[in-house]
Design an enzyme around this catalytic site. Structure first.
Site, PDB file in Angstrom:
ATOM      1  CB  SER A 100      -0.022 -18.083 -12.880  1.00 26.04           C
ATOM      2  OG  SER A 100       1.274 -18.012 -13.600  1.00 26.04           O
ATOM      3  N   GLY A 139       2.152 -15.878  -7.975  1.00 26.97           N
ATOM      4  CA  GLY A 139       2.624 -15.765  -9.458  1.00 26.97           C
ATOM      5  C   GLY A 139       1.760 -14.775 -10.154  1.00 26.97           C
ATOM      6  CG  ASN A 196       7.216 -18.933   1.944  1.00 22.31           C
ATOM      7  OD1 ASN A 196       7.963 -17.986   2.049  1.00 22.31           O
ATOM      8  ND2 ASN A 196       5.799 -18.484   2.356  1.00 22.31           N
ATOM      9  CE  LYS A 215       8.212 -15.074   3.692  1.00 28.18           C
ATOM     10  NZ  LYS A 215       7.904 -14.993   2.410  1.00 28.18           N
ATOM     11  CG  ASN A 225       2.582 -20.579   7.868  1.00 29.35           C
ATOM     12  OD1 ASN A 225       1.337 -20.567   7.472  1.00 29.35           O
ATOM     13  ND2 ASN A 225       3.395 -20.134   7.435  1.00 29.35           N
ATOM     14  CB  SER A 265      -0.419 -19.200   3.792  1.00 23.73           C
ATOM     15  OG  SER A 265       0.778 -19.919   4.279  1.00 23.73           O
TER      16      SER A 265
HETATM   17  P1  NAD Z   1      -1.033 -20.868  -4.482  1.00 21.57           P
HETATM   18  O1  NAD Z   1      -1.477 -22.122  -4.291  1.00 21.57           O
HETATM   19  O2  NAD Z   1      -2.102 -19.467  -4.808  1.00 21.57           O
HETATM   20  O3  NAD Z   1      -0.423 -20.848  -6.228  1.00 21.57           O
HETATM   21  C1  NAD Z   1       0.266 -21.905  -6.657  1.00 21.57           C
HETATM   22  C2  NAD Z   1      -0.479 -22.292  -8.226  1.00 21.57           C
HETATM   23  O4  NAD Z   1       0.405 -23.294  -8.697  1.00 21.57           O
HETATM   24  C3  NAD Z   1      -1.935 -22.674  -8.095  1.00 21.57           C
HETATM   25  O5  NAD Z   1      -2.761 -21.722  -8.806  1.00 21.57           O
HETATM   26  C4  NAD Z   1      -1.858 -24.115  -8.809  1.00 21.57           C
HETATM   27  O6  NAD Z   1      -2.819 -24.344  -9.534  1.00 21.57           O
HETATM   28  C5  NAD Z   1      -0.454 -23.860  -9.679  1.00 21.57           C
HETATM   29  N1  NAD Z   1       0.277 -25.229  -9.678  1.00 21.57           N
HETATM   30  C6  NAD Z   1       0.740 -26.199  -8.863  1.00 21.57           C
HETATM   31  N2  NAD Z   1       0.989 -27.398  -9.433  1.00 21.57           N
HETATM   32  C7  NAD Z   1       1.067 -27.091 -10.919  1.00 21.57           C
HETATM   33  C8  NAD Z   1       1.546 -27.811 -11.808  1.00 21.57           C
HETATM   34  N3  NAD Z   1       2.200 -29.223 -11.663  1.00 21.57           N
HETATM   35  N4  NAD Z   1       1.220 -27.153 -13.052  1.00 21.57           N
HETATM   36  C9  NAD Z   1       0.743 -26.181 -13.259  1.00 21.57           C
HETATM   37  N5  NAD Z   1       0.494 -25.209 -12.105  1.00 21.57           N
HETATM   38  C10 NAD Z   1       0.656 -25.790 -10.962  1.00 21.57           C
HETATM   39  O7  NAD Z   1       0.233 -20.378  -3.874  1.00 21.57           O
HETATM   40  P2  NAD Z   1       0.787 -18.839  -3.398  1.00 21.57           P
HETATM   41  O8  NAD Z   1       0.163 -18.510  -2.300  1.00 21.57           O
HETATM   42  O9  NAD Z   1       0.917 -18.180  -4.693  1.00 21.57           O
HETATM   43  O10 NAD Z   1       2.246 -19.311  -2.906  1.00 21.57           O
HETATM   44  C11 NAD Z   1       3.310 -19.788  -3.766  1.00 21.57           C
HETATM   45  C12 NAD Z   1       4.658 -19.784  -3.054  1.00 21.57           C
HETATM   46  O11 NAD Z   1       5.110 -18.575  -2.574  1.00 21.57           O
HETATM   47  C13 NAD Z   1       4.701 -20.753  -1.783  1.00 21.57           C
HETATM   48  O12 NAD Z   1       5.838 -21.387  -1.462  1.00 21.57           O
HETATM   49  C14 NAD Z   1       4.131 -19.620  -0.576  1.00 21.57           C
HETATM   50  O13 NAD Z   1       4.563 -20.319   0.663  1.00 21.57           O
HETATM   51  C15 NAD Z   1       4.815 -18.640  -0.980  1.00 21.57           C
HETATM   52  N6  NAD Z   1       4.532 -17.213  -0.723  1.00 21.57           N
HETATM   53  C16 NAD Z   1       3.077 -16.823  -0.633  1.00 21.57           C
HETATM   54  C17 NAD Z   1       3.005 -15.631  -0.253  1.00 21.57           C
HETATM   55  C18 NAD Z   1       1.369 -15.200  -0.310  1.00 21.57           C
HETATM   56  O14 NAD Z   1       1.043 -14.209   0.297  1.00 21.57           O
HETATM   57  N7  NAD Z   1       0.450 -16.178  -0.803  1.00 21.57           N
HETATM   58  C19 NAD Z   1       3.646 -14.832   0.227  1.00 21.57           C
HETATM   59  C20 NAD Z   1       5.147 -15.294   0.069  1.00 21.57           C
HETATM   60  C21 NAD Z   1       5.618 -16.372  -0.276  1.00 21.57           C
END
Ligand code: NAD
Length: 313
Positions: free
Chosen positions: A8, A12, A103, A185, A193, A258
């Site tokens: 999250s 998330g 992604n 994508k 990136n 990112s």
């Molecule tokens: P983020 O780093 O903000 O969130 C990931 C979360 O997962 C972190 O809060 C981390 O603490 C948690 N986490 C990681 N390993 C863990 C574990 N083993 N147990 C519990 N928690 C754990 O990442 P994000 O930006 O939300 O991106 C998530 C995915 O979505 C990626 O693949 C990213 O490329 C994709 N994405 C991101 C965006 C964006 O705008 N941020 C847009 C589209 C797609």
């Protein structure tokens, strides 16, 4: 619906927030202590263009989470998928759907090691979100979400999930070409990136380079060949159009990719699941991918040596 968000962070929380607002039973799961504690104490703060709001969404660490989720959405970075799914196995039952909108290439294959393929949904989303501080996100504009059952066949339950997400404002459709969208994508991200990260510059600035589309075309052509070896037919024009739109100088985008944000913050990047995955598949199929390989090494080198960069404090 009883929904667990496995990972999250920025995205998330965004998806969890919308689903919670729509009346579902949502649990935000994360291992980041300050973040989980902040949400538990003060709720999740979401900034939008219309202001700020607080939602008291339940949040917990994986080990404290209980029950069986009807839908578990994996939203970690790709390199964290395995550890996240492993720490949430107790929430996954025979009737749980597991959805990835992450992604990169390889997330589905990792989830498949723990969850029967017929219960896995995958797709892409163009929503974008920033994590501002523990317990606080910025929802950037709107987006669209495509999902499909990894096995292809659509069931009433999957239609229900798509309807439920759509009703929550996540603009979701079931798309038989969601796997192609994942690859599109990936190709887009394999250009945007790493180039922005290597140049340490904004999307707009990198896009203003006169040779950008020639370079992008070389990277994409290798990805198209690798995808073809996996029976995925990509359309060059579609990917080029996606990249041109982002790099359009009229948009003058000050957006930081990112991967650049991860690099600047000292975190690992998703390179292994982007250009790195293309390199591995290229080796597997005997397809040379020199442009992707070179970029992959440069990003790895940056990750390994960033502490010793000149001017680094
Ligand atoms: P983020 O780093 O903000 O969130 C990931 C979360 O997962 C972190 O809060 C981390 O603490 C948690 N986490 C990681 N390993 C863990 C574990 N083993 N147990 C519990 N928690 C754990 O990442 P994000 O930006 O939300 O991106 C998530 C995915 O979505 C990626 O693949 C990213 O490329 C994709 N994405 C991101 C965006 C964006 O705008 N941020 C847009 C589209 C797609």
């Amino acid at each position: 619906m009883n929904i667990a968000i496995a990972g999250s962070g920025a995205m998330g929380c965004r998806f969890g927030w919308r689903l919670y607002q729509s009346g579902h039973d949502v649990l935000l799961i994360d291992s980041w202590k300050d973040h989980v504690k902040a949400i538990q104490a003060n709720g999740l703060e979401v900034k939008t263009e219309n202001g700020s709001s607080i939602s008291k969404i339940p949040a917990s660490f994986p080990s404290d989470s209980k029950g069986t989720a009807e839908l578990l959405i994996v939203f970690t970075k790709a390199m964290q998928t395995q550890s996240m799914v492993e720490s949430c196995l107790h929430l996954i039952g025979d009737k749980t759907w597991v959805l990835t909108l992450q992604n990169g290439l390889g997330n589905i294959e990792i989830i498949e090691r723990y969850v029967p393929k017929h219960r896995i949904l995958a797709g892409v989303t163009t929503f974008a979100t920033e994590l501002l501080a523990p317990g606080k996100i910025q929802a950037l504009g709107s987006g669209d979400t495509e999902i499909m059952r990894v096995e292809g066949e659509i069931s009433e339950e999957v239609e229900e999930i798509a309807r439920m997400m759509d009703a929550a404002g996540l603009r979701t459709v079931i798309s038989p070409s969601a796997l192609i969208s994942i690859w599109n994508k990936v190709a887009f991200n394999c250009v945007l990136n790493p180039l922005c990260t290597l140049m340490n510059n904004t999307v707009g600035a990198v896009g203003s380079y006169s040779g950008i589309m020639d370079l992008a075309g070389r990277i994409i052509d290798e990805i198209i060949l690798v995808a073809k070896a996996e029976n995925i037919q990509l359309h060059r024009e579609t990917i080029i159009a996606m990249i041109e739109k982002q790099f359009d100088p009229k948009m003058a985008s000050h957006h930081l990719a990112s991967m650049l944000q991860d690099m600047q913050s000292g975190r690992k990047t998703e390179i292994e699941y982007l250009n790195g995955a293309i390199v591995k598949k290229g080796e597997q199929y005997g397809i040379p991918v020199p442009n992707n390989e070179f970029i992959y090494h440069l990003i790895l080198m940056m990750e390994e040596t960033r502490k010793h960069r000149l001017g680094h404090h």
